[in-house]
Design a protein around this motif. Structure first.
Motif, mmCIF file in Angstrom:
data_model
loop_
_atom_site.group_PDB
_atom_site.id
_atom_site.type_symbol
_atom_site.label_atom_id
_atom_site.label_comp_id
_atom_site.label_asym_id
_atom_site.label_seq_id
_atom_site.Cartn_x
_atom_site.Cartn_y
_atom_site.Cartn_z
ATOM 1 N N MET A 1 0.838 -1.186 0.000
ATOM 2 C CA MET A 1 0.000 0.000 0.000
ATOM 3 C C MET A 1 0.882 1.247 0.000
ATOM 4 S SD MET A 1 -2.815 1.054 2.805
ATOM 5 C CE MET A 1 -1.905 2.022 3.979
ATOM 6 N N ILE A 2 0.667 2.111 -0.951
ATOM 7 C CA ILE A 2 1.418 3.362 -0.992
ATOM 8 C C ILE A 2 0.895 4.259 0.117
ATOM 9 C CG2 ILE A 2 1.851 5.439 -2.340
ATOM 10 C CD1 ILE A 2 1.914 3.783 -4.808
ATOM 11 N N GLN A 3 1.818 4.889 0.823
ATOM 12 C CA GLN A 3 1.438 5.723 1.957
ATOM 13 C C GLN A 3 0.584 6.883 1.501
ATOM 14 O OE1 GLN A 3 5.261 6.655 3.440
ATOM 15 N NE2 GLN A 3 5.493 4.729 4.495
ATOM 16 N N ARG A 4 -0.159 7.398 2.426
ATOM 17 C CA ARG A 4 -1.149 8.413 2.075
ATOM 18 C C ARG A 4 -0.520 9.772 1.829
ATOM 19 N NH1 ARG A 4 -3.399 6.212 7.177
ATOM 20 N NH2 ARG A 4 -2.167 7.928 7.907
ATOM 21 N N ILE A 5 -0.392 10.558 2.849
ATOM 22 C CA ILE A 5 -0.019 11.958 2.695
ATOM 23 C C ILE A 5 1.461 12.123 2.312
ATOM 24 C CG2 ILE A 5 0.518 12.365 5.122
ATOM 25 C CD1 ILE A 5 -1.456 14.764 2.891
ATOM 26 N N GLN A 6 2.294 11.158 2.719
ATOM 27 C CA GLN A 6 3.713 11.248 2.399
ATOM 28 C C GLN A 6 3.944 11.270 0.892
ATOM 29 O OE1 GLN A 6 2.119 9.569 4.643
ATOM 30 N NE2 GLN A 6 3.431 8.192 5.759
ATOM 31 N N SER A 7 3.162 10.499 0.175
ATOM 32 C CA SER A 7 3.300 10.454 -1.274
ATOM 33 C C SER A 7 2.982 11.806 -1.899
ATOM 34 C CB SER A 7 2.367 9.397 -1.860
ATOM 35 O OG SER A 7 2.681 8.133 -1.331
ATOM 36 N N ILE A 8 1.989 12.461 -1.365
ATOM 37 C CA ILE A 8 1.615 13.776 -1.888
ATOM 38 C C ILE A 8 2.716 14.791 -1.598
ATOM 39 C CG2 ILE A 8 -0.039 15.679 -1.662
ATOM 40 C CD1 ILE A 8 -2.163 13.487 -1.105
ATOM 41 N N TRP A 9 3.265 14.773 -0.376
ATOM 42 C CA TRP A 9 4.333 15.723 -0.024
ATOM 43 C C TRP A 9 5.566 15.486 -0.878
ATOM 44 C CZ3 TRP A 9 2.089 19.497 1.831
ATOM 45 C CH2 TRP A 9 1.223 19.459 2.910
ATOM 46 N N LEU A 10 5.919 14.234 -1.102
ATOM 47 C CA LEU A 10 7.100 13.945 -1.911
ATOM 48 C C LEU A 10 6.874 14.308 -3.383
ATOM 49 C CD1 LEU A 10 8.200 10.589 -0.277
ATOM 50 C CD2 LEU A 10 9.428 12.766 -0.219
ATOM 51 N N LEU A 11 5.662 14.102 -3.884
ATOM 52 C CA LEU A 11 5.353 14.509 -5.250
ATOM 53 C C LEU A 11 5.437 16.031 -5.383
ATOM 54 C CD1 LEU A 11 4.410 13.654 -8.080
ATOM 55 C CD2 LEU A 11 2.076 13.961 -7.271
ATOM 56 N N LEU A 12 4.920 16.750 -4.388
ATOM 57 C CA LEU A 12 4.999 18.211 -4.419
ATOM 58 C C LEU A 12 6.447 18.691 -4.329
ATOM 59 C CD1 LEU A 12 1.935 19.223 -2.222
ATOM 60 C CD2 LEU A 12 2.229 19.562 -4.679
ATOM 61 N N ALA A 13 7.264 18.009 -3.536
ATOM 62 C CA ALA A 13 8.685 18.374 -3.451
ATOM 63 C C ALA A 13 9.369 18.161 -4.793
ATOM 64 C CB ALA A 13 9.375 17.549 -2.364
ATOM 65 N N SER A 14 9.049 17.071 -5.453
ATOM 66 C CA SER A 14 9.628 16.788 -6.766
ATOM 67 C C SER A 14 9.205 17.832 -7.798
ATOM 68 C CB SER A 14 9.195 15.388 -7.212
ATOM 69 O OG SER A 14 9.652 15.106 -8.494
ATOM 70 N N LEU A 15 7.932 18.164 -7.819
ATOM 71 C CA LEU A 15 7.438 19.160 -8.771
ATOM 72 C C LEU A 15 8.013 20.545 -8.486
ATOM 73 C CD1 LEU A 15 3.693 18.078 -9.097
ATOM 74 C CD2 LEU A 15 5.532 17.759 -10.753
ATOM 75 N N THR A 16 8.205 20.853 -7.216
ATOM 76 C CA THR A 16 8.780 22.149 -6.844
ATOM 77 C C THR A 16 10.206 22.279 -7.360
ATOM 78 O OG1 THR A 16 7.409 22.160 -4.857
ATOM 79 C CG2 THR A 16 9.261 23.667 -4.890
ATOM 80 N N ILE A 17 10.978 21.218 -7.238
ATOM 81 C CA ILE A 17 12.352 21.248 -7.747
ATOM 82 C C ILE A 17 12.349 21.335 -9.278
ATOM 83 C CG2 ILE A 17 14.472 19.895 -7.969
ATOM 84 C CD1 ILE A 17 14.220 21.236 -5.293
ATOM 85 N N LEU A 18 11.434 20.633 -9.923
ATOM 86 C CA LEU A 18 11.367 20.700 -11.390
ATOM 87 C C LEU A 18 10.972 22.089 -11.895
ATOM 88 C CD1 LEU A 18 9.837 17.292 -12.520
ATOM 89 C CD2 LEU A 18 12.130 18.166 -12.941
ATOM 90 N N LEU A 19 10.264 22.857 -11.085
ATOM 91 C CA LEU A 19 9.893 24.215 -11.481
ATOM 92 C C LEU A 19 11.119 25.108 -11.659
ATOM 93 C CD1 LEU A 19 6.684 25.086 -9.452
ATOM 94 C CD2 LEU A 19 6.929 24.905 -11.917
ATOM 95 N N LEU A 20 12.241 24.733 -11.065
ATOM 96 C CA LEU A 20 13.470 25.515 -11.232
ATOM 97 C C LEU A 20 13.922 25.553 -12.690
ATOM 98 C CD1 LEU A 20 15.539 24.371 -8.133
ATOM 99 C CD2 LEU A 20 14.595 26.641 -8.556
ATOM 100 N N LEU A 21 13.462 24.601 -13.483
ATOM 101 C CA LEU A 21 13.821 24.565 -14.900
ATOM 102 C C LEU A 21 13.043 25.591 -15.718
ATOM 103 C CD1 LEU A 21 13.885 20.692 -15.395
ATOM 104 C CD2 LEU A 21 15.827 22.207 -14.980
ATOM 105 N N PHE A 22 11.928 26.093 -15.164
ATOM 106 C CA PHE A 22 11.038 26.961 -15.934
ATOM 107 C C PHE A 22 10.816 28.344 -15.324
ATOM 108 C CE2 PHE A 22 9.662 22.508 -16.394
ATOM 109 C CZ PHE A 22 9.989 22.322 -17.722
ATOM 110 N N VAL A 23 11.088 28.493 -14.043
ATOM 111 C CA VAL A 23 10.815 29.745 -13.335
ATOM 112 C C VAL A 23 12.133 30.475 -13.086
ATOM 113 C CG1 VAL A 23 9.882 30.707 -11.203
ATOM 114 C CG2 VAL A 23 8.798 28.725 -12.237
#
Length: 152
Positions: free
Chosen positions: A1-23
């Motif tokens: 079972m994939i963890q609940r809220i941790q998955s969302i926080w880690l996905l948001l952290a990943s997307l935030t770092i990827l925004l450095l390529l565009f912002v």
């Protein structure tokens, strides 16, 4: 079972770092030209024509690697100790990335005194907060499992 809220926080952290390529991270104006830095390189706009002056290949690769590390950590949910270690490693890598970006900003034309911070300057800090929230969520899940084991 994939963890609940941790998955969302880690996905948001990943997307935030990827925004450095565009912002834009920092920008400045010097001698009638506008300069800005993305994780991909240093850009210049003169007379309405924009172009890349310098390519930051190591910074680009490190940014993508940190984002991939945050994303891959989502799928190590079966071993929570390993997942916590990967999150801490991602946090240290994000700090390293932030210092590297600061070093790149110091080499902008016009010097660091004429630099205006962009939205991208705060993205590594936001990513650190998301990783810390994921770590807190994992600890809460571990406490919930321990309390359920006591009831059996």
């Amino acid at each position: 079972m994939i963890q609940r809220i941790q998955s969302i926080w880690l996905l948001l952290a990943s997307l935030t770092i990827l925004l450095l390529l565009f912002v834009p991270i920092v920008n400045s104006q010097s001698a009638g030209s506008e300069y800005w830095i993305l994780a991909t390189g240093l850009y210049k706009k003169t007379n309405g024509v924009a172009g890349k002056i310098e390519y930051f290949k190591p910074l680009f690769m490190n940014t993508v690697a940190v984002a991939m590390l945050c994303f891959a950590t989502i799928f190590t949910f079966k071993k929570t100790i390993g997942q916590k270690r990967l999150i801490i490693f991602a946090m240290v890598s994000t700090l390293f990335l932030g210092f590297w970006i600061f070093d790149a900003a110091q080499n902008m034309p016009g010097g660091i005194a004429s630099v205006n911070l962009g939205v991208g300057a705060f993205l590594p800090l936001i990513s650190l907060i998301f990783c810390a929230l994921a770590l807190r969520g994992i600890r809460k899940d571990e406490q919930l499992l321990r309390s359920a084991d006591r009831l059996r």
